[in-house]
Design an enzyme around this catalytic site. Structure first.
Site, short mmCIF file in Angstrom:
data_model
loop_
_atom_site.label_atom_id
_atom_site.label_comp_id
_atom_site.label_asym_id
_atom_site.label_seq_id
_atom_site.Cartn_x
_atom_site.Cartn_y
_atom_site.Cartn_z
N LYS A 113 2.79 10.98 -3.53
CA LYS A 113 1.71 10.49 -4.31
C LYS A 113 0.74 11.44 -5.16
O LYS A 113 0.11 11.13 -6.16
CB LYS A 113 0.89 9.46 -3.29
CG LYS A 113 -0.24 8.67 -4.06
CD LYS A 113 -0.79 7.98 -3.09
CE LYS A 113 -1.75 6.80 -3.41
NZ LYS A 113 -2.35 5.83 -2.35
N ASP A 116 0.88 -1.37 0.09
CA ASP A 116 0.10 0.05 0.04
C ASP A 116 1.08 1.25 0.13
O ASP A 116 1.74 1.58 1.02
CB ASP A 116 -0.91 -0.17 1.19
CG ASP A 116 -1.81 1.02 1.62
OD1 ASP A 116 -1.73 2.16 0.49
OD2 ASP A 116 -2.48 1.27 2.53
N GLU A 160 -7.29 0.07 -4.32
CA GLU A 160 -7.35 0.33 -2.82
C GLU A 160 -8.48 -0.54 -2.48
O GLU A 160 -8.69 -1.18 -1.43
CB GLU A 160 -7.07 1.44 -2.34
CG GLU A 160 -5.60 2.04 -2.60
CD GLU A 160 -5.20 3.55 -2.19
OE1 GLU A 160 -6.17 4.12 -1.89
OE2 GLU A 160 -4.21 3.81 -2.90
N ASP A 191 -13.00 5.48 2.55
CA ASP A 191 -11.47 5.44 3.02
C ASP A 191 -10.85 6.96 3.20
O ASP A 191 -10.91 7.89 2.52
CB ASP A 191 -10.73 4.93 1.63
CG ASP A 191 -9.28 4.92 2.25
OD1 ASP A 191 -8.59 5.56 3.02
OD2 ASP A 191 -8.44 4.49 1.22
P1 ADP Z 1 -2.69 7.32 3.82
O1 ADP Z 1 -3.31 8.59 3.72
O2 ADP Z 1 -1.18 7.24 3.40
O3 ADP Z 1 -3.79 6.40 3.31
P2 ADP Z 1 -3.38 6.10 6.50
O4 ADP Z 1 -4.67 5.60 6.09
O5 ADP Z 1 -2.51 5.69 7.16
O6 ADP Z 1 -2.76 7.13 5.28
O7 ADP Z 1 -3.96 7.55 7.59
C1 ADP Z 1 -3.20 8.42 8.18
C2 ADP Z 1 -3.97 9.23 9.16
O8 ADP Z 1 -4.41 8.59 10.05
C3 ADP Z 1 -3.33 10.27 9.58
O9 ADP Z 1 -3.89 11.71 9.58
C4 ADP Z 1 -3.04 9.99 11.21
O10 ADP Z 1 -2.81 10.89 11.74
C5 ADP Z 1 -4.54 9.11 11.29
N1 ADP Z 1 -4.69 8.29 12.41
C6 ADP Z 1 -3.68 7.25 12.62
N2 ADP Z 1 -4.14 6.58 13.81
C7 ADP Z 1 -5.09 7.29 14.50
C8 ADP Z 1 -5.76 7.28 15.48
N3 ADP Z 1 -5.75 6.32 16.33
N4 ADP Z 1 -6.83 8.20 15.85
C9 ADP Z 1 -7.00 9.27 14.59
N5 ADP Z 1 -6.33 9.44 13.74
C10 ADP Z 1 -5.45 8.48 13.50
MG MG Z 2 -4.44 4.51 2.15
#
Ligand code: ADP
Ligand code: MG
Length: 617
Positions: free
Chosen positions: A70, A8, A168, A190
């Protein structure tokens, strides 16, 4: 161990997963962390750090740190409006001799293509997984041909044979094994760091089809953080528009910490040392701050259902994806909106990688019990007279998709025809995206309208288009895999692949050197602290041994010999071992006495005495 992984490649975080004993598991580092921040930092000496180490540097050295790559993949400057403000680096477009536009990011006086930058992230993720050679990489469902192509190129530059590019949401549904239902309608919600995507998948006899996708490329957890940053700024009278990268980064970190804490508890501390600011934020307060953002995401959900001609009641399953769906308020509102409890059994930030691993396994094990179908996200066509796009493959056709038509020449003795290829839903070329151009030459001179040229479009499983053309009377034919009108050519990708193999050893050594230097500095600091607290308990000989080992370590850290530095670190650890023992004993005694005095020091000293995890790679 399987030699294939699912990756991912996220805007904020990236990670890999693989199947073990038939079950997908995420790849973790020694400390148990699976997520690699999609962040890269460049040092003046040419070394590159990726992941948490790079993100830590964002604080002190934002100019040499890059994230959100990205967003730039497969794009031109003209596509990037809001992104330009978001990315604190100069974006430049270089025109290649053939007129292609190639986007570059300027960092520390050097220029990098988004493909190269993403490849650095992929390499890091790949290394953690033990350097597999094959991968399935996921992309958002709305990614167009050039964005998919760029992702595939990044994989190749990172030394990966990219078996398939998978959407995704499809991966997320696979991870939940929803393909085992015979059919149904699945919504994937998502909410990541910077982007929101909502997709409707239709499952028919075990095959997925993306019915519609919608979203907001500027809505995510970063915006949640920003509400808290603004709160702190308001309450301290700080002007956030005055560009102070270090302060902004501090605020951002504090805000994210508070936000994450609020997913678990009812209150959290929001504290920003440089502003002398600290206060408690309640979950209710936070929910009011993010409410408009969450409602915006639900508006997009309404739109995605409308596009798929579905009502909320027709949705069978809802899957939550993205770290931001850990926020309880988000879960609650999504459940209310769809009137059903969403799937949350898997970690929302791992589910896409897990699904990619399932898909990778299906592709390499030849399991035929699962067939995956995706669709062409945007229509593909050819420019005809008057700038009109003649669509040969329609949006939402299931891949592999094929389409064709017959053209003729417009003027007498025309010996070549040029096809301009476009992607998009609008009628006119000016409103669609130019993908590339294609020329069929060698047509024998004939009167106008006499030649007959059959043009065929073929979109493969990855959504990548091949165009072929054949003149029927003469048999002249040509075929191309459409290269986006911007981005890299296969030759350029090849050059980058070999350059990165050539430099892989150098890069690795340089990076290792930095890591070891950091460790040496940390170890000497910890030892000095312990010495001043407990040094008097050592013998003269022990103190002398530490002093000798320390000056040897300092000398080695100033040199560039990785092996010698590693040895000096080990020697220093041996010399400081008696000291570590004393500190550990103090901790044990303090603990027995019911206090935890000295605990911090001991924590800092443990790595000094234990370097065994350092030699592994
Ligand atoms: P991407 O954008 O790369 O798909 P993710 O799905 O990993 O990223 O999401 C990242 C986001 O999730 C960040 O903004 C992070 O702060 C938030 N995040 C991760 N864990 C938590 C949590 N326990 N509570 C709230 N927000 C969270
Ligand atoms: Mg993602």
């Amino acid at each position: 161990m399987s030699t294939v992984v699912g990756i991912d490649l996220g805007t904020t975080y990236s990670l890999a997963a693989r199947t073990e004993d038939g079950r997908p598991v995420v790849v973790r580092d020694a400390a148990g962390a699976a997520l690699v921040p999609s962040c890269i930092s460049f040092h003046d000496d040419g070394t590159v750090l990726v992941g948490s180490a790079a993100r830590a540097r964002a604080l002190s050295d934002p100019e040499h740190t890059v994230f959100s790559v990205k967003r730039l993949m497969g794009r031109t400057l003209a596509d990037l409006k809001k992104e330009v403000e978001l990315i604190p680096h100069q974006l430049v477009e270089r025109e290649a001799a053939d007129g292609r536009k190639v986007l570059h990011v300027r960092i520390g006086g050097r220029e990098y293509t988004p493909e190269e930058l993403s490849a650095l992230i992929l390499k890091e993720v790949r290394a953690r997984a033990g350097n597999p050679t094959k991968a399935v990489i996921t992309v958002p469902a709305y990614f167009d041909d050039s964005q998919r192509q760029a992702t595939r190129d990044a994989g190749r530059i990172a030394g990966l044979d990219v078996l398939r590019i998978v959407n995704e949401p499809t991966a997320a549904a696979l991870a939940y094994g929803l393909n085992k239902r015979s059919d149904g309608t699945i919504v994937v919600y998502d909410l990541g760091g910077g982007t929101f995507d909502c997709s409707v998948l239709k499952l028919t006899e075990g095959t997925f089809k993306v019915l519609s996708t919608n979203g907001d490329t500027f809505l995510g957890g970063d915006d949640f953080d920003r509400t808290l940053m603004h709160l702190a700024a308001r309450e301290t009278g700080t002007d956030l528009s005055a560009r102070n990268p270090a302060l902004l980064q501090h605020l951002r970190d504090a805000a994210e910490r508070a936000k994450v804490a609020l997913s678990e508890s009812d209150t959290a501390e929001l504290s920003v040392a440089p502003l002398n600011y600290a206060r408690t934020v309640t979950r209710t307060e936070f929910e009011e701050l993010i409410r408009p953002l969450v409602e915006r995401s639900l508006d997009r959900c309404k739109a995605v259902l409308r596009d798929a001609h579905l009502t909320v009641a027709q949705v069978d399953e809802v899957v939550l994806v993205g770290g931001s769906t850990r926020v309880p308020f988000v879960r609650r509102r999504v459940a209310e909106f769809f009137g059903k409890t969403p799937h949350t059994g898997l970690n929302p930030d791992e589910v896409v990688a897990l699904g990619a691993a399932v898909q990778a396994d299906i592709l390499t094990s030849g399991r035929r019990d699962l067939l995956l179908l995706d669709v062409v996200p945007l229509s593909l066509g050819v420019e005809t007279l008057g700038g009109v796009v003649d669509k040969l493959v329609h949006r939402n056709s299931t891949v592999p998709a094929r389409g064709g038509t017959r053209y003729t020449t417009a003027v007498d003795n025309q010996t070549a025809i040029v096809l301009n290829i476009y992607q998009g839903e609008r009628e006119l070329t000016k409103d669609c995206r130019f993908l590339g151009t294609f020329k069929l030459s060698g047509i024998p001179p004939m009167p106008a309208q006499f030649a007959q040229v059959d043009v065929t479009f073929l979109v493969n499983h990855d959504g990548i288009l091949t165009v072929s053309a054949k003149e029927l009377r003469s048999g002249a034919q040509a075929q191309v895999t459409v290269q986006p009108a911007h981005g890299l050519t296969p030759d350029e990708v090849d050059a980058l692949v070999s350059a990165s193999i050539e430099h892989a050893k150098d890069d690795f050594n340089a990076r290792r050197l930095i890591e070891l230097r950091n460790k040496a500095a940390g170890d000497t600091r910890a030892a000095e602290k312990a010495l001043s607290a407990s040094g008097h308990l050592l013998s003269d000989a022990e103190r002398a041994a530490i002093a000798t080992a320390e000056s040897a370590l300092r000398a080695a850290a100033n040199d560039t010999d990785v092996t010698a530095l590693q040895r000096a670190i080990t020697d220093f650890a041996a010399a400081t071992n008696p000291l570590a023992t004393i500190v550990m004993n103090n901790v044990v005694q303090a603990a027995l006495a019911g206090t935890d005095a000295g605990k911090l020091d001991a924590n800092k000293l443990v790595p000094t005495a234990n370097t065994s995890d350092e030699g592994t790679q």
